[in-house]
Design an enzyme around this catalytic site. Structure first.
Site: not given
Length: 124
Positions: A77, A103-105
């Protein structure tokens, strides 16, 4: 051998790539952004509205490949502003109820100036 996935219920690719590809029993989606496939325009100006459109687009691609949100094993994401994490996460959690790895960055920019992009790896 891989199979390209395409559906008119999700936006056309805006570059030289496929909406998704099936390889073996795994589906790899391209990142989906908040483009409404009917109009070709970015849907909504807030992160909640854009996240809802992204989920509709992902759902259409998953369905076209014979998969679903419940078969997701990993998501990546991207948020234009990490301050939107809580609002994004609330809507995301309504769709990815099986809690896949994620994963969210936060990133500097996203295509078309959108606020959120999500890609999925799922079983088919």
């Amino acid at each position: 051998m891989s199979q390209k996935i395409h559906t008119d219920k999700a936006p056309e690719a805006i570059g030289p790539y496929s909406q998704a590809v099936v390889s073996g029993n795994m589906l790899y989606t391209s990142g989906q952004i908040a483009i409404n496939p009917a109009s070709g325009e970015v849907e909504a100006s807030d992160v909640e509205g854009q996240t809802l459109q992204v989920m509709k687009n992902l759902g259409a691609v998953l369905e076209a490949a014979g998969s679903s949100f419940d078969k997701a094993v990993k998501t990546t994401c991207f948020l234009a502003d990490i301050a939107d994490f809580a609002a994004f996460n609330k809507i995301y959690g309504e769709y990815f109820t099986s809690n896949p790895a994620r994963s969210c960055v936060a990133v500097r920019d996203l295509p078309k100036g959108v606020l959120v992009e999500v890609e999925v790896i799922a079983e088919v």
